[in-house]
Each structure stands twice: as C-alpha cells, then as structure tokens.
Design a protein around this motif. Sequence first.
Motif, short mmCIF file in Angstrom:
data_model
loop_
_atom_site.label_atom_id
_atom_site.label_comp_id
_atom_site.label_asym_id
_atom_site.label_seq_id
_atom_site.Cartn_x
_atom_site.Cartn_y
_atom_site.Cartn_z
N ASP A 234 8.08 -13.24 7.87
CA ASP A 234 7.54 -11.90 8.06
C ASP A 234 8.06 -11.06 6.90
O ASP A 234 9.16 -11.29 6.41
CB ASP A 234 8.06 -11.27 9.37
N ALA A 235 7.24 -10.09 6.47
CA ALA A 235 7.67 -9.24 5.36
C ALA A 235 7.74 -7.80 5.84
O ALA A 235 6.83 -7.30 6.49
CB ALA A 235 6.68 -9.36 4.20
N ASN A 236 8.85 -7.13 5.53
CA ASN A 236 8.97 -5.69 5.80
C ASN A 236 8.67 -4.95 4.50
O ASN A 236 9.34 -5.17 3.50
CB ASN A 236 10.39 -5.36 6.26
N VAL A 237 7.65 -4.12 4.55
CA VAL A 237 7.19 -3.47 3.32
C VAL A 237 7.21 -1.96 3.48
O VAL A 237 6.76 -1.43 4.51
CB VAL A 237 5.74 -3.92 2.99
N SER A 238 7.75 -1.27 2.49
CA SER A 238 7.64 0.19 2.46
C SER A 238 7.46 0.60 1.01
O SER A 238 7.66 -0.20 0.11
CB SER A 238 8.90 0.84 3.06
N ILE A 239 7.07 1.84 0.81
CA ILE A 239 6.99 2.34 -0.56
C ILE A 239 7.79 3.64 -0.64
O ILE A 239 8.06 4.28 0.38
CB ILE A 239 5.53 2.60 -1.02
N ARG A 240 8.16 4.01 -1.86
CA ARG A 240 8.85 5.30 -2.06
C ARG A 240 8.55 5.74 -3.50
O ARG A 240 8.27 4.89 -4.37
CB ARG A 240 10.36 5.15 -1.83
N PRO A 241 8.62 7.04 -3.76
CA PRO A 241 8.38 7.50 -5.12
C PRO A 241 9.41 6.87 -6.06
O PRO A 241 10.58 6.71 -5.67
CB PRO A 241 8.58 9.02 -5.05
N VAL A 242 9.00 6.49 -7.26
CA VAL A 242 9.93 5.90 -8.23
C VAL A 242 11.07 6.88 -8.46
O VAL A 242 10.84 8.09 -8.64
CB VAL A 242 9.19 5.59 -9.55
N GLY A 243 12.31 6.40 -8.43
CA GLY A 243 13.47 7.26 -8.64
C GLY A 243 14.11 7.71 -7.33
O GLY A 243 15.26 8.12 -7.31
N GLU A 244 13.39 7.60 -6.22
CA GLU A 244 13.91 8.00 -4.91
C GLU A 244 14.83 6.88 -4.41
O GLU A 244 14.53 5.71 -4.59
CB GLU A 244 12.71 8.18 -3.95
N SER A 245 15.96 7.23 -3.78
CA SER A 245 16.85 6.16 -3.32
C SER A 245 16.70 5.92 -1.81
O SER A 245 17.03 4.86 -1.31
CB SER A 245 18.30 6.49 -3.67
N GLU A 246 16.18 6.89 -1.10
CA GLU A 246 16.01 6.71 0.35
C GLU A 246 14.81 5.79 0.63
O GLU A 246 13.82 5.82 -0.10
CB GLU A 246 15.75 8.06 1.00
N LEU A 247 14.92 5.00 1.70
CA LEU A 247 13.83 4.07 2.02
C LEU A 247 12.70 4.78 2.75
O LEU A 247 12.94 5.67 3.56
CB LEU A 247 14.36 2.93 2.91
N GLY A 248 11.46 4.37 2.46
CA GLY A 248 10.31 4.89 3.19
C GLY A 248 10.17 4.19 4.54
O GLY A 248 10.94 3.28 4.86
N THR A 249 9.19 4.60 5.34
CA THR A 249 8.95 3.94 6.64
C THR A 249 8.32 2.58 6.38
O THR A 249 7.38 2.45 5.61
CB THR A 249 7.98 4.79 7.48
N LYS A 250 8.88 1.55 7.04
CA LYS A 250 8.40 0.19 6.74
C LYS A 250 7.45 -0.31 7.81
O LYS A 250 7.50 0.11 8.97
CB LYS A 250 9.57 -0.76 6.61
N THR A 251 6.58 -1.21 7.41
CA THR A 251 5.77 -1.95 8.37
C THR A 251 6.17 -3.41 8.26
O THR A 251 6.65 -3.85 7.21
CB THR A 251 4.26 -1.82 8.07
N GLU A 252 5.99 -4.14 9.35
CA GLU A 252 6.33 -5.57 9.34
C GLU A 252 5.02 -6.35 9.35
O GLU A 252 4.17 -6.10 10.21
CB GLU A 252 7.17 -5.91 10.58
N ILE A 253 4.86 -7.27 8.40
CA ILE A 253 3.62 -8.05 8.33
C ILE A 253 3.87 -9.47 8.85
O ILE A 253 4.83 -10.13 8.44
CB ILE A 253 3.08 -8.14 6.90
N LYS A 254 3.00 -9.90 9.75
CA LYS A 254 3.13 -11.23 10.36
C LYS A 254 1.89 -12.08 10.07
O LYS A 254 0.94 -11.61 9.48
CB LYS A 254 3.28 -11.08 11.87
N ASN A 255 1.93 -13.33 10.53
CA ASN A 255 0.78 -14.25 10.47
C ASN A 255 0.40 -14.70 9.07
O ASN A 255 -0.75 -14.95 8.80
CB ASN A 255 -0.49 -13.64 11.11
N MET A 256 1.37 -14.80 8.18
CA MET A 256 1.04 -15.31 6.85
C MET A 256 1.37 -16.79 6.85
O MET A 256 2.49 -17.16 7.18
CB MET A 256 1.87 -14.57 5.80
N ASN A 257 0.37 -17.63 6.54
CA ASN A 257 0.63 -19.07 6.72
C ASN A 257 0.73 -19.87 5.43
O ASN A 257 0.68 -21.09 5.45
CB ASN A 257 -0.40 -19.69 7.66
N SER A 258 0.86 -19.18 4.30
CA SER A 258 1.14 -19.88 3.04
C SER A 258 1.79 -18.87 2.11
O SER A 258 1.71 -17.66 2.34
CB SER A 258 -0.14 -20.41 2.41
N PHE A 259 2.42 -19.36 1.03
CA PHE A 259 3.03 -18.43 0.08
C PHE A 259 1.95 -17.58 -0.58
O PHE A 259 2.17 -16.44 -0.95
CB PHE A 259 3.85 -19.19 -0.97
#
Length: 484
Positions: free
Chosen positions: A202-227
């Motif tokens: 599963d991958a936890n993905v978030s984005i943030r403005p470049v230069g920002e150190s605080e983490l954005g809100t993440k989503t968790e992605i499931k059901n990926m069955n190959s690289f």
Amino acid sequence: MSFEAVIGIECHVELKTQTKMFCGCRNVFGGSPNTNVCPVCLGLPGALPFPNRLAIEHMIRAGLAFGSEIPAFSKFDRKNYFYPDMPKNYQISQYDMPLTQGGSVTFWMLDGTQRTCRLERIHLEEDTGKSTHAGSADGRIAGSSYSLVDFNRAGVPLMECVSKPDLHSAAEAVAYLEALKRTFVALGISDVKMEEGSLRCDANVSIRPVGESELGTKTEIKNMNSFRSVHRAIESEILRQTGIVTSGGRVFQETRGWDEAAGVTHLMRSKEKAHDYRYFPDPDLTPIEFPPDEVKRLRDRLGALPQARLDRYVVHDKLSIVQAHQLVDTPGLAEFYDASVAISERPQATINFLLGDLSRLANDRGVPVERSGVRPETLSELVALTESETINSKTAKELIERIWSDGGSPSAVVAAEGLAQVSDLGAIDAVIAGVLDANEKTVADYKAGKTKVMGFLVGQVMKASRGKANPTLVEQRLSEALKA
Ligand SMILES: [Zn+2]
C-alpha cells in the motif's frame, strides 16, 4: 506554485516457512478452499496459538539486513476489526513493541544517484483469509450477491515493512520496493510473488508546496498488483491531489483503491486510525525475548547482501546501474561474475560476455550459465584471450558456443586448432592481394567511387583467413591497398 510528493510504503510479505504462524497447518499457496485449516487458524473457541520460531528468525534477519534495531523484548497484540475473511474478528499483530525498529533501505536510481529510505519498523502478524465476491471475475454464481471465503491463507506468517515518508516519486517508490524484494530473495525468507499475493503493498501519498516541511494530508492506495501498477497508481494520485489543491479544494484522509483498467484511484473508505483497532496484548501468547547471542548468530549467517553487491559493482567495478541490477537479479550470475573477475580482474569485459553471449545462450537453451560447460575460469581465459587480441570477437563467439556444450579450456582449443588471430601484416597483405586479384570488377567499382563495396571486400578477406585475421588491421591494410 509547485508541489512535492511525499510517499511512504507499507509492504506485506508472506514468509516462507513449513507451517503457518501459530498452528501446524502447512504454509502453502492455493489448494481447495478451506482444506488447509485447523481450530487455531479458524479461531475456534479454546484453541491456543503457538508462535513459529522460523518466522521470527526470518523477521530478525530482515531487520538485520536493513540495519534495524532488534529489541530484546517484543510482544504480540490483538488488532480488533470485523471482517468476514478474519475468523477471530481480530488479527494477531504487533503494536508498540515490534520485533525490529528503525533501519534504512538504500537503493540506486537509473540516473546513477543513490537514495535512502528510512524504515519505521518491521513487524510480524498473521495473514487473513481470502474473500471472493460473487459478480466479480471469479464469482461463482453470476447475478447473485454473496461472498465466498477461503481460510487456507488465514494464519500464514506475514511481515509488514513500514517505511518513513522519505520517497518523493513513483520511480523512487518502485526502486525502494525492488530493493526490498531483492533482499528478501537473497535472505530466502519469502517467494515475493506479487501474482500469488506473497508480496503486497500500500502507498501513502501526500503533496506539499516545495520548501514546506510539514506533511500534507495523505491518502492510502490499495489494490496494486504489480510494480507497474504501483508506479501508475502513485503518479495518478499525485496528479489528482495536485488538481484538488490548485483548484482551491482540500484532500481528505481516506483509503483509495487503484483501478488498473481505468488508470485512476477511487474512494474505498475513510481511513481508520490506530485507536479504531483497540489494540491490546494478546493474552494467549507470551512476550518474545530474543537474547543478543541469538541475534549475533543470525547476523553472522546473513551472507552477501544485494545492496552491498550493487554498491561494489557500481562504485568499484564501474558497471552501469542496469548491468549491476541485471547481475544481482539473475540467480547464480553474481557469484559466477565474482569468481571470474577475481581471476581476470576485468569487470567490463566479463560483464559484456556474461550479459551478452552467455545470457543469450542461457535463454536459448533454457539452462542457467552456471550449469553450462562454461566455468568462471573459462570465462576469465576468454577475457584474457580477447583483451590481448589473441583471438577476435568472432572466434570468441564460436568458442563460447562450443565450450557451452562441451566444456574445456579456450586457450587449449585456440592452441590445438590454430585459432589465434592473425595480426602479422605480411600474412594479412598476402590474403588481401589474393582477394583483390580474384575480384577485379569490384575493385574497379570501388575506384569508380562505389565505396560501399568495401564491406564486401573485408568480408572476403576475413573469409579467406578463415575468420582469424585481425578485422581492424584488415580494414586498414585493405583501404591502403585500394588507394595504391
Ligand atoms: Zn491451522
């Protein structure tokens, strides 16, 4: 405004053991549904779990391979949630005292840079059963709405590697996963077959403005069955979140499924938090104490790790990133390469033979290089013969094919059959003179400006020398003779 992606990966790996994590059922893939079960893995009242020692050792070896800390004391906890494929309605897992903590995974990117992703922890749990939903591709009765559940997989030892959010692109996430997979294969602790579900992530993905150190809100992605799906899903999710944020919206913390056909992620459920699981220590299992001398014994038996090998190949032997990975990822080839280079001390020439003619033959004949007639010593002889220009590349190719089937020493064959390359100018000039005499018309064409016939004449000289003439010298002397 430009954004930076922040990615963390949770990777589940089924461990290779004889039996399941807490019972005596066999740990095998497949079988008729619900035939590989017992009161313990079915969670029947009164059944007591008993931990699998080998699974714990596998875990500790994985931790040691990544430089994790191995606490002297660890315990199992119950993770409570209700799901039809989990017979006990809780999963035996580890919460605050996992078997390993920290550590890091280092890997090479194709552009030649090296990255490191820190690990939060690696913990041990039991796998769940498997649901099949009617109406899905493998549903039994079309049009009806019920699910079937198979508990054969319930209780299989499952290792979960949780990374820190240190990854910043889909390519980095995949390179990280490949590094994990490579290490687990080398340690012999898992089959890591994504198609059979023995490696899932599963991958936890978030984005943030470049230069920002605080983490954005993440989503968790499931059901990926190959690289490949992992790569596509992360790229798609980064785009989705960037679109939301740039249009003034807000990303919600949720679990999203990857739809391979549509190429997008979709909402599955809002994300659970740790307190939703009401973790508590499993009263049926005693805590695990792993003495330092046991840890030392496992550390001493780790063997050659792929990452150290890759570093040596890239930094010391100057192989390309692709060559180094190909070598390490083909079973038996890295050992063969090491043994041969130890004699010849010619990494580049060795890798060219190994990944070129030898790998082609291995593919054609369906036999790995190390089981052919070619030995590491043979290869080092071939390298020496070509590097000293004793034989040309054509002869080398023929020799490899012969030795592949018959074995033997290339130097001995070269000596016995007079295959050494002819670099003697007098001898080459004599052959050239003969060829020019026999091809008067072609020579006239050449002199009339049809320089393309040069290739034909070189071919004739090589043929007349039975393939032994030094091709560079042939070309040189031939153009001089034609100019004369
Ligand atoms: Zn069982």
